[in-house]
Design an enzyme around this catalytic site. Structure first.
Site, PDB file in Angstrom:
ATOM      1  CE  LYS A  72       4.744   4.944  -7.208  1.00  0.00           C
ATOM      2  NZ  LYS A  72       4.075   4.049  -6.112  1.00  0.00           N
ATOM      3  CD  GLU A 100       7.654  -1.269  -3.812  1.00  0.00           C
ATOM      4  OE1 GLU A 100       7.039  -0.392  -4.681  1.00  0.00           O
ATOM      5  OE2 GLU A 100       6.742  -1.697  -2.721  1.00  0.00           O
ATOM      6  CG  ASP A 133       3.993  -2.103   4.559  1.00  0.00           C
ATOM      7  OD1 ASP A 133       4.500  -2.415   5.557  1.00  0.00           O
ATOM      8  OD2 ASP A 133       4.323  -1.035   3.781  1.00  0.00           O
ATOM      9  CE  LYS A 137       6.622   5.122   1.865  1.00  0.00           C
ATOM     10  NZ  LYS A 137       6.253   4.482   0.478  1.00  0.00           N
ATOM     11  NE  ARG A 138       2.427  12.967   0.834  1.00  0.00           N
ATOM     12  CZ  ARG A 138       2.834  12.169  -0.111  1.00  0.00           C
ATOM     13  NH1 ARG A 138       2.511  10.895   0.127  1.00  0.00           N
ATOM     14  NH2 ARG A 138       3.334  12.251  -1.154  1.00  0.00           N
ATOM     15  CG  ASP A 185       2.318   9.029  -5.419  1.00  0.00           C
ATOM     16  OD1 ASP A 185       1.298   9.926  -5.269  1.00  0.00           O
ATOM     17  OD2 ASP A 185       2.263   8.286  -4.490  1.00  0.00           O
ATOM     18  CB  ALA A 186      -1.210   9.296  -9.271  1.00  0.00           C
ATOM     19  CG  HIS A 239       4.029  -1.192   0.182  1.00  0.00           C
ATOM     20  ND1 HIS A 239       4.188  -0.277   1.224  1.00  0.00           N
ATOM     21  CD2 HIS A 239       4.246  -0.289  -0.972  1.00  0.00           C
ATOM     22  CE1 HIS A 239       4.173   0.860   0.961  1.00  0.00           C
ATOM     23  NE2 HIS A 239       4.363   0.768  -0.410  1.00  0.00           N
ATOM     24  CD  GLU A 294       1.297   0.741  -1.956  1.00  0.00           C
ATOM     25  OE1 GLU A 294       1.233   1.689  -1.556  1.00  0.00           O
ATOM     26  OE2 GLU A 294       1.618   0.148  -2.902  1.00  0.00           O
ATOM     27  CE  LYS A 316       5.438  -0.261  -7.827  1.00  0.00           C
ATOM     28  NZ  LYS A 316       4.677  -0.547  -6.277  1.00  0.00           N
ATOM     29  CG  ASP A 335       1.777   1.860  -7.673  1.00  0.00           C
ATOM     30  OD1 ASP A 335       0.287   1.901  -7.585  1.00  0.00           O
ATOM     31  OD2 ASP A 335       2.201   1.924  -6.601  1.00  0.00           O
ATOM     32  CG  ASN A 350       0.315   5.375  -6.021  1.00  0.00           C
ATOM     33  OD1 ASN A 350       1.442   5.626  -6.918  1.00  0.00           O
ATOM     34  ND2 ASN A 350       0.768   4.868  -4.893  1.00  0.00           N
ATOM     35  CD  GLU A 395       1.363  -1.592  -6.363  1.00  0.00           C
ATOM     36  OE1 GLU A 395       1.696  -0.808  -5.458  1.00  0.00           O
ATOM     37  OE2 GLU A 395       2.488  -1.895  -7.049  1.00  0.00           O
TER      38      GLU A 395
END
Length: 383
Positions: free
Chosen positions: A182, A333, A286, A67-68, A31-32, A313, A263, A180, A211, A213, A237
């Site tokens: 990005k 989502e 979330d 995540k990560r 993503d961004a 989310h 989120e 949606k 979104d 981000n 978003e």
């Protein structure tokens, strides 16, 4: 007021099994935050599963995720506090959430600590609904049997515009209702070109969200968001840093397009700052990130009181139930990333995600989920 355990006990927790599962993604996700140099592409998701069993032979399953980085930390904290559940009545979910929070009070009431507790909390709600032989949404009190849904899986920035168009076509044909994509690239003109191309492909009648981000500063967000308004978006978003309450509030006052965020926040208190300031039109909590279903329900009450839209989310296996119990028409989502972990599938049809009649969350773990387990711990002795 007494804080002792109630004397009327319907059942007792006999064991808790924790599993740390590493889910590999089919392709690296960007993503961004990747394109602006803040993160590397995402290649896996770490999940924490809690399986709670009782003396009466009932079992509930819940999960949290990271995540990560963060998965090992969640597992370690959960293993440390899990003994405090043994011998407790699983029906007393609110009291048990508070007990677990205080067991780890020195590491706070947000972030990895409460995300670890979310797996227990979700499992307890799953167990309670199974005891009642009801889907979780029905136990909570459903306002609807299906929820509007939109897809994010096919709209990431590593995908080309032709690929996003193809993904969107397949997604809509599968019964999902919205798309949606990005944004947040260093080249703002490229963001606008991509949105324009997808809007043209979808036509005017298909719900489209974007979104960013958290990648824009305030002046950039204002300029780009105003330029995006021509595309009739459902929402924009995370145009700003998730904790920039004042900046989000200014955007919400200035735009006709709805502003969505939440989120990345990890507590009710953090979300309340957005709500109090009028910083969002669409709240996106979330459940695993805020500490589970118990905390999510508190947020949902606050959001409804302030006349906000709700769009939880990720984690649709949990959130379809919570969204179905929200008084105002929400969104859920749709992500296909977790499909390999569960034997069951949620049905999407006519733009909506439909509740099943399976008790609880209605999910069971696959053999593949067991194969991807990197660490387990079972607790059956009280502290």
């Amino acid at each position: 007021m007494s804080t002792t355990t109630p004397t009327s006990v319907l059942d007792r927790i006999s064991s808790v099994t924790l599993s740390s599962v590493t889910l590999p993604l089919p392709a690296p996700i960007s993503d961004a935050k990747v394109f602006t140099g803040r993160q590397r592409p995402m290649t896996e998701v770490a999940l924490l599963f809690a399986e709670i069993r009782t003396e009466a032979g009932l079992e509930g399953v819940g999960f949290s995720y990271s995540k990560r980085a963060g998965g090992p930390a969640q597992f370690a904290h959960a293993r440390e506090v899990a003994p405090d559940l043994i011998g407790e009545d699983p029906n007393d979910i609110g009291r048990l959430w508070t007990k677990l929070v205080w067991a780890g009070a020195s590491v706070g009431r947000s972030g990895a600590a409460t995300q670890a507790l979310a797996a227990f909390d979700v499992a307890l709600w799953d167990l309670k609904a199974k005891r009642a032989n009801l889907p979780l949404a029905k136990l909570l009190g459903a306002h609807r049997d299906s929820v509007r849904c939109y897809d994010t899986s096919g709209g990431f920035l590593h995908e080309s515009v032709p690929r996003i168009k193809d993904n969107a076509t397949r997604t809509l044909e599968s019964g999902v209702g919205g798309i949606k994509i990005k944004v947040g690239l260093p080249d703002r003109a490229e963001d606008l070109r991509r949105v324009a191309a997808v809007r043209e492909h979808l036509g005017d009648g298909v719900p489209l969200m974007v979104d960013a981000n958290q990648q824009w500063d305030r002046p950039t967000a204002m300029r780009v968001c105003r330029a995006l308004e021509e595309f009739d978006l459902v929402w924009i978003e995370e145009p700003l840093d998730a904790y920039d309450v004042e900046g989000h509030a200014e955007l919400a006052r200035s735009l006709t397009t709805a502003v969505a965020s939440g989120e990345m926040l990890t507590s009710v208190a953090e979300h309340y700052e957005l709500i109090r300031a009028g910083a969002v039109d669409v709240l996106q909590p979330d459940a695993p990130r805020v500490g589970g279903i118990t905390q999510f329900l508190t947020l949902a009450t606050l959001a409804d009181h302030h006349h906000l839209q709700l769009a939880p989310h990720f984690a649709m296996e949990i959130h379809v139930h919570l969204a179905a119990a929200y008084p105002r028409e929400p969104w859920v989502e749709h992500f296909d990333w977790l499909h390999p972990l569960f034997n069951e599938r949620l049905e999407t049809r006519d733009g909506r995600m439909h509740l099943s009649d399976r008790p609880g969350l209605g999910i069971t773990l696959t053999d593949q989920a067991r194969a991807w387990t990197v660490e387990t711990a079972t607790v059956d002795t009280p502290r």
